[in-house]
Design an enzyme around this catalytic site. Structure first.
Site, PDB file in Angstrom:
ATOM      1  N   SER A 106      -9.851  -6.465  10.607  1.00  0.00           N
ATOM      2  CA  SER A 106     -11.104  -5.808  10.246  1.00  0.00           C
ATOM      3  C   SER A 106     -11.929  -6.814   9.466  1.00  0.00           C
ATOM      4  O   SER A 106     -11.509  -7.281   8.406  1.00  0.00           O
ATOM      5  CB  SER A 106     -10.819  -4.565   9.396  1.00  0.00           C
ATOM      6  OG  SER A 106     -11.970  -3.774   9.232  1.00  0.00           O
TER       7      SER A 106
ATOM      8  N   GLU B  56      -5.822  -1.458  15.836  1.00  0.00           N
ATOM      9  CA  GLU B  56      -6.466  -2.405  14.928  1.00  0.00           C
ATOM     10  C   GLU B  56      -5.486  -3.478  14.451  1.00  0.00           C
ATOM     11  O   GLU B  56      -4.368  -3.183  14.049  1.00  0.00           O
ATOM     12  CB  GLU B  56      -7.026  -1.676  13.707  1.00  0.00           C
ATOM     13  CG  GLU B  56      -7.687  -2.600  12.703  1.00  0.00           C
ATOM     14  CD  GLU B  56      -7.887  -1.949  11.345  1.00  0.00           C
ATOM     15  OE1 GLU B  56      -7.970  -2.694  10.351  1.00  0.00           O
ATOM     16  OE2 GLU B  56      -7.944  -0.706  11.272  1.00  0.00           O
TER      17      GLU B  56
ATOM     18  N   ARG C 136       1.593  -6.536  12.704  1.00  0.00           N
ATOM     19  CA  ARG C 136       1.047  -5.980  13.946  1.00  0.00           C
ATOM     20  C   ARG C 136       0.949  -7.037  15.036  1.00  0.00           C
ATOM     21  O   ARG C 136       1.080  -6.737  16.221  1.00  0.00           O
ATOM     22  CB  ARG C 136      -0.320  -5.336  13.677  1.00  0.00           C
ATOM     23  CG  ARG C 136      -0.197  -4.088  12.809  1.00  0.00           C
ATOM     24  CD  ARG C 136      -1.436  -3.223  12.838  1.00  0.00           C
ATOM     25  NE  ARG C 136      -1.238  -2.027  12.030  1.00  0.00           N
ATOM     26  CZ  ARG C 136      -2.062  -0.984  12.008  1.00  0.00           C
ATOM     27  NH1 ARG C 136      -3.150  -1.002  12.765  1.00  0.00           N
ATOM     28  NH2 ARG C 136      -1.806   0.065  11.248  1.00  0.00           N
TER      29      ARG C 136
ATOM     30  N   ARG D 160       2.694   1.138  10.184  1.00  0.00           N
ATOM     31  CA  ARG D 160       2.125   1.495   8.875  1.00  0.00           C
ATOM     32  C   ARG D 160       3.227   1.398   7.830  1.00  0.00           C
ATOM     33  O   ARG D 160       4.070   2.286   7.712  1.00  0.00           O
ATOM     34  CB  ARG D 160       1.548   2.913   8.924  1.00  0.00           C
ATOM     35  CG  ARG D 160       0.600   3.239   7.789  1.00  0.00           C
ATOM     36  CD  ARG D 160       0.091   4.668   7.909  1.00  0.00           C
ATOM     37  NE  ARG D 160      -0.727   4.859   9.073  1.00  0.00           N
ATOM     38  CZ  ARG D 160      -2.049   4.653   9.132  1.00  0.00           C
ATOM     39  NH1 ARG D 160      -2.681   4.241   8.047  1.00  0.00           N
ATOM     40  NH2 ARG D 160      -2.722   4.858  10.233  1.00  0.00           N
TER      41      ARG D 160
ATOM     42  N   ARG E  64       0.840  -1.191   0.000  1.00  0.00           N
ATOM     43  CA  ARG E  64       0.000   0.000   0.000  1.00  0.00           C
ATOM     44  C   ARG E  64       0.878   1.245   0.000  1.00  0.00           C
ATOM     45  O   ARG E  64       1.877   1.309   0.720  1.00  0.00           O
ATOM     46  CB  ARG E  64      -0.927   0.027   1.212  1.00  0.00           C
ATOM     47  CG  ARG E  64      -1.960  -1.089   1.192  1.00  0.00           C
ATOM     48  CD  ARG E  64      -2.892  -1.048   2.376  1.00  0.00           C
ATOM     49  NE  ARG E  64      -3.751  -2.229   2.401  1.00  0.00           N
ATOM     50  CZ  ARG E  64      -4.561  -2.538   3.402  1.00  0.00           C
ATOM     51  NH1 ARG E  64      -4.633  -1.750   4.457  1.00  0.00           N
ATOM     52  NH2 ARG E  64      -5.311  -3.633   3.349  1.00  0.00           N
TER      53      ARG E  64
END
Length: 432
Positions: free
Chosen positions: A351, A348, A392, A276, A261
């Site tokens: 999801s 998070e 994560r 990130r 990303r």
């Protein structure tokens, strides 16, 4: 993609539902587009009828030995007008279709109201955050003596990349293998090794394009190919353009893949460490189910991700996302947020979303709800969720299982994947 028939029949409902997401739906513009479509369609149909009638008269005149030159000229004129009308209608349909691709999914009616993540609702927790007798280190400081390197990664690839070495790299691999084993052996998913390069239409089918093209990595020299942002994209698209028999559902897939990303618009956020990244790893869960089963499937899929965190003894909370925080394709989402001691907060890590038939419509994936080639056709519902994000999860294990020396106690569930080792021991020499 929304069901256009539903939008036509319920335009006010659609506008109100999208307003809950913070999205504007110009009802007057929609009605104007519908009128334009009707006008163009009626003109094309009228010209087609005129052409057919003229051709019929020409045949009758020729059979009767009557001069048909005027009628032939008229038919040629009608044929040209019809060609122009069809071209105008096709151009309008292409533009209309593109605009529809920018409409997000409608939230389910009982999704909580709200504008941002601050309005999400906690619906469950697991575990109690650990109390430390010292100030807990973050994963960057811990990783400094365990094989986590950012400078060398930056030398290779630039910012927002990381390098794992030695036992820490093995722990990362252990997490992925552990997750796959749980989902395949216990939760009944089929493991799939997916391509990380996909075509434009594949990303369009799952909702990343065209609206979020700025977040994707294009392949240089081929604008039609992209690196995947998540293996949800190829997994959900496995049956793009196909018709499935209802008795084949549910389909349940799991994949471990690299994900890419650009994080456009995220610069300045979470710049420290691995939170990130441009490149990361996930174990992704995807289900394709009958519409009547998707609500139950979402709770099951979310539970599958929860099991991973519980086996790893990681405290987490479960959040019901409000309408304003839903992803583009989601009608309902539950986030799992893992506790990070260094930040003294939950972050998070998974999801899990029910997309209803939104993605299936975009992909042209259909189901035959009645037997036989002429049986009724409908659209399945698609669901996806991280099972879970590996980077994560590695951070969470490092920070929650650290000791005062900076060593990492390996959770019991991972020890069989680590050759029986009980601890990652800090080694200052790992950077040499």
């Amino acid at each position: 993609m929304l069901d256009l028939r539903f939008v036509r029949q319920n335009p006010q409902l659609v506008r109100d539902a999208l307003a809950r997401r913070g999205e504007a739906f110009d009802l007057e513009h929609f009605r104007q587009q519908e009128q334009t479509r009707k006008t163009l369609t009626e003109r094309a149909e009228s010209l087609r009828h005129e052409r057919n009638e003229t051709s019929k008269r020409i045949g009758e005149m020729k059979r009767a030995g009557v001069d048909a030159s005027d009628a032939i000229e008229k038919a040629e004129t009608a044929r040209g007008a019809l060609s122009a009308a069809n071209a105008a209608l096709d151009e309008f349909e292409r533009e209309y279709h593109t605009s529809m691709l920018g409409w997000p999914n409608l939230p389910e009616a009982d999704v909580p109201d709200g504008a941002s993540d601050a309005d999400n609702v906690e619906v469950g927790t697991f575990g109690v955050p650990r109390t430390f007798d010292w100030t807990p280190r973050d994963h960057v400081e811990l990783g400094d003596t365990l094989g986590l390197e950012f400078e060398r990664a930056s030398k290779l690839s630039g910012s927002r990349f990381a390098l794992l070495r030695g036992a820490l790299a093995r722990l990362n691999r252990a997490l992925a293998t552990f997750m796959l084993d749980v989902h395949v052996s216990e939760h009944g998913y089929e493991e799939v090794n997916v391509p990380v390069l996909v075509r434009r239409e594949t990303l369009q089918g799952t909702g990343q394009l065209p609206k979020f093209e700025h977040d994707q990595f294009h392949v240089a020299g081929d604008e039609g190919m992209f690196l995947i942002p998540t293996s949800e994209v190829p997994l959900t698209s496995l049956y793009r353009g196909e018709i499935l028999d209802l008795n084949r559902l549910p389909l349940k897939f799991v994949a471990h893949s690299l994900c890419f990303r650009r994080e456009a618009g995220a610069y300045g956020k979470d710049t420290r460490g691995m939170i990130r990244m441009h490149q990361f790893e996930k174990v992704e869960l995807v289900q394709i189910v009958a519409p009547q089963d998707s609500a139950e499937a979402l709770h099951a899929l979310t539970r599958h991700a929860e099991v991973v965190l519980e086996r790893l003894e990681l405290p987490y909370r479960k959040m019901a996302l409000c309408a304003g925080d839903l992803g583009f394709s989601a009608a309902r989402t539950f986030d799992l947020e893992v506790w990070l001691p260094s930040q003294n907060r939950y972050r998070e890590i998974s999801s899990c979303s029910n997309c209803h038939d939104f993605q299936a419509r975009r992909m042209g994936c259909r189901i035959r709800t009645e037997p036989g080639k002429k049986g009724a056709i409908s659209f399945p519902h698609t669901l996806n969720g991280s099972g879970v994000a590996i980077g994560r999860c590695l951070i969470a294990v490092m920070e929650n299982f650290q000791d005062a020396n900076g060593d990492i106690v390996i959770p019991d569930a991972l020890r069989p994947y680590m050759g029986g080792a009980e601890k990652l021991v800090a080694e200052p020499s790992t950077k040499t």
